[in-house]
Design an enzyme around this catalytic site. Structure first.
Site, mmCIF file in Angstrom:
data_model
loop_
_atom_site.group_PDB
_atom_site.id
_atom_site.type_symbol
_atom_site.label_atom_id
_atom_site.label_comp_id
_atom_site.label_asym_id
_atom_site.label_seq_id
_atom_site.Cartn_x
_atom_site.Cartn_y
_atom_site.Cartn_z
ATOM 1 N N HIS A 140 1.015 -1.102 0.011
ATOM 2 C CA HIS A 140 0.011 -0.052 -0.100
ATOM 3 C C HIS A 140 0.637 1.212 0.056
ATOM 4 O O HIS A 140 2.005 1.309 0.653
ATOM 5 C CB HIS A 140 -0.889 -0.023 1.396
ATOM 6 C CG HIS A 140 -1.749 1.003 1.515
ATOM 7 N ND1 HIS A 140 -1.492 2.226 1.892
ATOM 8 C CD2 HIS A 140 -3.274 0.998 1.259
ATOM 9 C CE1 HIS A 140 -2.731 3.021 1.837
ATOM 10 N NE2 HIS A 140 -3.716 2.107 1.538
ATOM 11 N N ASP A 217 3.238 -4.390 8.222
ATOM 12 C CA ASP A 217 1.813 -3.418 7.995
ATOM 13 C C ASP A 217 0.879 -4.541 8.041
ATOM 14 O O ASP A 217 0.459 -5.041 7.307
ATOM 15 C CB ASP A 217 1.774 -2.764 6.673
ATOM 16 C CG ASP A 217 0.615 -2.316 6.275
ATOM 17 O OD1 ASP A 217 -0.378 -2.540 6.982
ATOM 18 O OD2 ASP A 217 0.508 -1.405 5.061
ATOM 19 N N GLN A 220 -4.576 -4.972 7.187
ATOM 20 C CA GLN A 220 -5.528 -5.711 6.211
ATOM 21 C C GLN A 220 -5.497 -7.394 6.737
ATOM 22 O O GLN A 220 -6.388 -8.311 6.388
ATOM 23 C CB GLN A 220 -5.099 -6.350 4.782
ATOM 24 C CG GLN A 220 -5.254 -4.946 4.239
ATOM 25 C CD GLN A 220 -6.829 -4.260 4.002
ATOM 26 O OE1 GLN A 220 -7.934 -4.935 4.293
ATOM 27 N NE2 GLN A 220 -7.074 -3.036 4.016
ATOM 28 N N LYS A 243 -10.174 -0.647 10.486
ATOM 29 C CA LYS A 243 -10.292 -2.092 9.785
ATOM 30 C C LYS A 243 -10.722 -3.239 10.545
ATOM 31 O O LYS A 243 -10.605 -4.301 9.772
ATOM 32 C CB LYS A 243 -8.885 -1.870 8.912
ATOM 33 C CG LYS A 243 -9.058 -0.852 7.903
ATOM 34 C CD LYS A 243 -7.706 -1.262 6.765
ATOM 35 C CE LYS A 243 -7.140 0.085 6.219
ATOM 36 N NZ LYS A 243 -8.107 0.525 5.001
ATOM 37 N N CYS A 381 -4.834 2.793 -3.605
ATOM 38 C CA CYS A 381 -3.561 3.055 -2.962
ATOM 39 C C CYS A 381 -2.485 2.063 -3.208
ATOM 40 O O CYS A 381 -1.761 1.635 -2.229
ATOM 41 C CB CYS A 381 -3.764 3.561 -1.581
ATOM 42 S SG CYS A 381 -5.013 4.782 -1.270
HETATM 43 N N1 PMP Z 1 -1.766 -0.443 4.657
HETATM 44 C C1 PMP Z 1 -2.704 -1.131 4.017
HETATM 45 C C2 PMP Z 1 -2.465 -2.868 3.302
HETATM 46 C C3 PMP Z 1 -3.848 -0.585 4.109
HETATM 47 O O1 PMP Z 1 -4.808 -1.599 3.317
HETATM 48 C C4 PMP Z 1 -4.343 0.626 4.217
HETATM 49 C C5 PMP Z 1 -5.699 1.260 4.370
HETATM 50 N N2 PMP Z 1 -6.143 0.831 2.996
HETATM 51 C C6 PMP Z 1 -3.080 1.188 4.963
HETATM 52 C C7 PMP Z 1 -1.812 0.653 5.293
HETATM 53 C C8 PMP Z 1 -3.292 2.539 5.331
HETATM 54 O O2 PMP Z 1 -4.383 2.562 6.635
HETATM 55 P P1 PMP Z 1 -5.040 4.069 7.244
HETATM 56 O O3 PMP Z 1 -5.406 4.673 6.178
HETATM 57 O O4 PMP Z 1 -5.974 3.269 8.135
HETATM 58 O O5 PMP Z 1 -3.718 4.621 7.943
#
Ligand code: PMP
Length: 423
Positions: A140, A217, A220, A243, A381
Site C-alpha cells: 500500500h 503492515d 488488512q 479496519k 492506493c
Molecule cells: N496498509 C494497508 C495494507 C492498507 O490497506 C491501508 C488502508 N487501506 C493502510 C495501510 C493505511 O491505513 P490507514 O488509512 O487506516 O492509515
C-alpha cells in the site's frame, strides 16, 4: 453461471460441530439492516473500512455521554477514570497482539501514522547515504511513501521484493536483496489490493539472520486472523482500528521495547516529556514518548470494545467461514462472462479484485451501487500493483466475517446485469 458451496456445513466447524452463526453476527452490526437505493445494503468494501458492532458504537457514545475527560493530567474523578479506561485498552491490545509488555503498544491515528512514526523516529536518525530499505511490490502507498520521504532526504534507496503474475511475492532473490546496506524491511501482512497473504514469518527469519529489523503492515490482516507478534518475531507491527470493527482515527504501533526505547520522539508536545526548560527537554518513557498531545481517548475506548468483540470469536471457525465465502466469491465472480480476476495467490484472504471486459472499473462500481452493493474501484492506493498488471484500476469486493454467500450471489447477478447493459 454455476456456483457451489466449497465446504459442507460439517466441514465448516470440524472442532465444535456448530457452524459459524453469521446471522447472529450480522445482528451485531446495525448498519447491515439499512437499505441503499431501496435495496438491502450489500457491504463489500471492508478493506477500505469495516462496519462497527453496536458494542463499539455504545462504548464511544457512553464515553462521551458519561465519562469524557482528558487523561493523564487530572486528579479529579473523571480524569482518573478516563486515564484508567485508556490504559486498560493498552493492556487489552498487548494481549490481543501477544506482545510481552503493554509499554510496547503505542496509540496512533492508524497504520499510516504508525509507519510514519517508525520512519521518522527509528529510520531517519539511522539512515545514511547508500543505505537501503526493502519493501515489496505489493505494498500500500502507506508502506512506500514514508520510506521514500526519509530515503530522499538521506540519499538512501528503496529496493523491492518482486511479485508474480498470481500476485505472490518471489523470494528467490531475497538473500541478495537483504544485504549489509539494508536498514529495514517493511512488508505488508496481507495485500489490500489482491488479498495475498505474504510469508511474513519467513521474511522476518531471513532478515533477522542478518540482524535487519522488520516492520509488518498488518492493516488488512488483523480482521481476518489471530496475530501474535512474538510468534511472528517482527520488530514493529502496525494496524488501524477502523479496519477491525473499531473507530476511525485510532490505531496501534507495536514495537519491541528495546527499539522503541532507542527511538527519537516523533512529535513534541504535552504528555511526552519528563522535564521541559528553555535550555532543553527530557522525554517521558515509552510509550508516552510517542503520544504527544491529547490522544483520541474515545477512539481508544472504542478500539478496546472492538478488541473485546474480536475476542468473542473462535478464530478457527471464523477463518474457515471466511475462507469458504472467499472461495465461493472467487468462483461466482470468476464465472461472470468477461470477468478477469486480478490476483490469484494460493494463500489469500477476503479480497476479490477483478476487471469486467469492456466496462471501466468505476462504471462497474456505479452500476452495482444501484443495487445497494458497495464495492471499491480504483488503484486501491497500490499503484505499483496496478502498474504490474498494466491496468489503471480494478473493481474490488472485500469481505468481513459478516458477509454471506447470498451477498456474493447478489453481486454476481449485478455484474451479469452490468454486462448486459454494456453489450
Ligand atoms: N496498509 C494497508 C495494507 C492498507 O490497506 C491501508 C488502508 N487501506 C493502510 C495501510 C493505511 O491505513 P490507514 O488509512 O487506516 O492509515
Amino acid at each position: 453461471m454455476s456456483v457451489r458451496p466449497l465446504l459442507t456445513e460439517d466441514e465448516l466447524s470440524p472442532s465444535t460441530g456448530e457452524g459459524f452463526d453469521v446471522e447472529r453476527v450480522r445482528r451485531d452490526f446495525p448498519i447491515l439492516r439499512r437499505t441503499v437505493n431501496d435495496k438491502p445494503l450489500v457491504y463489500l468494501d471492508n478493506a477500505a473500512t469495516t462496519q462497527k458492532p453496536q458494542t463499539v458504537i455504545d462504548a464511544v457514545t457512553r464515553f462521551y455521554s458519561y465519562e469524557n475527560s482528558n487523561i493523564h493530567r487530572g486528579v479529579h474523578y473523571l480524569s482518573e477514570h478516563a486515564t484508567a479506561a485508556y490504559e486498560e485498552v493498552r493492556e487489552k491490545a498487548r494481549a490481543f497482539l501477544g506482545a510481552s509488555e503493554s509499554r510496547e503498544i503505542v496509540f496512533v491515528r492508524g497504520t499510516t501514522d504508525a509507519i510514519n512514526l517508525v520512519a521518522a523516529g527509528y529510520l531517519r536518525p539511522r539512515l545514511r547515504e547508500g543505505d537501503e530499505i526493502l519493501v515489496s511490490h505489493l505494498e500500500h502507498h502507506s508502506n512506500i511513501v514514508p520510506w521514500q520521504l526519509v530515503s530522499g532526504e538521506k540519499g538512501a534507496k528503496i529496493r523491492v521484493i518482486p511479485m508474480s503474475q498470481s500476485g505472490e511475492l518471489i523470494l528467490d532473490d531475497l538473500d541478495m536483496l537483504l544485504n549489509e546496506r539494508t536498514r529495514l524491511v517493511a512488508i505488508g501482512h496481507v495485500s489490500n489490493a489482491l488479498g495475498t497473504v505474504n510469508p511474513v514469518r519467513e521474511i522476518v527469519a531471513r532478515a533477522h539472520a542478518r540482524d535487519i529489523p522488520v516492520l509488518i503492515d498488518g492493516a488488512q490482516a488483523v480482521p481476518h486472523m489471530p496475530i501474535d507478534v512474538q510468534e511472528l518475531g517482527c520488530d514493529f507491527y502496525c494496524l488501524s482500528g477502523h479496519k477491525m470493527f473499531g473507530p476511525t482515527g485510532v490505531g496501534l504501533l507495536y514495537g519491541r521495547a528495546e527499539l522503541l526505547e532507542a527511538m527519537a520522539p516523533y512529535q513534541g508536545g504535552g504528555d511526552m516529556i519528563r522535564k521541559v526548560s528553555f535550555e532543553g527537554t527530557s522525554y517521558a518513557p515509552i510509550p508516552s514518548k510517542f503520544e504527544a498531545g491529547t490522544p483520541n481517548v474515545a477512539g481508544v475506548v472504542g478500539l478496546g470494545a472492538a478488541i473485546d468483540y474480536l475476542g468473542t470469536m473462535d478464530w478457527d471457525v471464523v477463518m474457515a467461514y471466511e475462507s469458504d465465502v472467499l472461495s465461493y466469491a472467487i468462483e461466482a465472480i470468476g464465472a461472470v462472462d468477461g470477468v478477469r480476476l486480478i490476483g490469484t495467490a494460493e494463500d489469500k484472504t477476503a479480497v476479490v479484485s477483478f476487471l469486467l471486459e469492456g466496462i471501466h472499473a468505476h462504471d462497474v462500481g456505479t452500476i452495482v451501487d444501484q443495487d445497494g452493493i458497495a464495492i471499491r474501484t480504483g488503484h486501491h492506493c497500490a499503484q505499483p500493483v496496478m502498474d504490474f498488471y498494466g491496468v489503471a484500476a480494478t473493481a474490488r469486493a472485500s469481505f468481513a466475517l459478516y458477509n454471506t454467500k447470498d451477498e456474493v450471489d447478489v453481486l454476481a447477478a449485478a455484474l451479469e446485469g452490468a454486462r448486459k447493459v454494456f453489450q
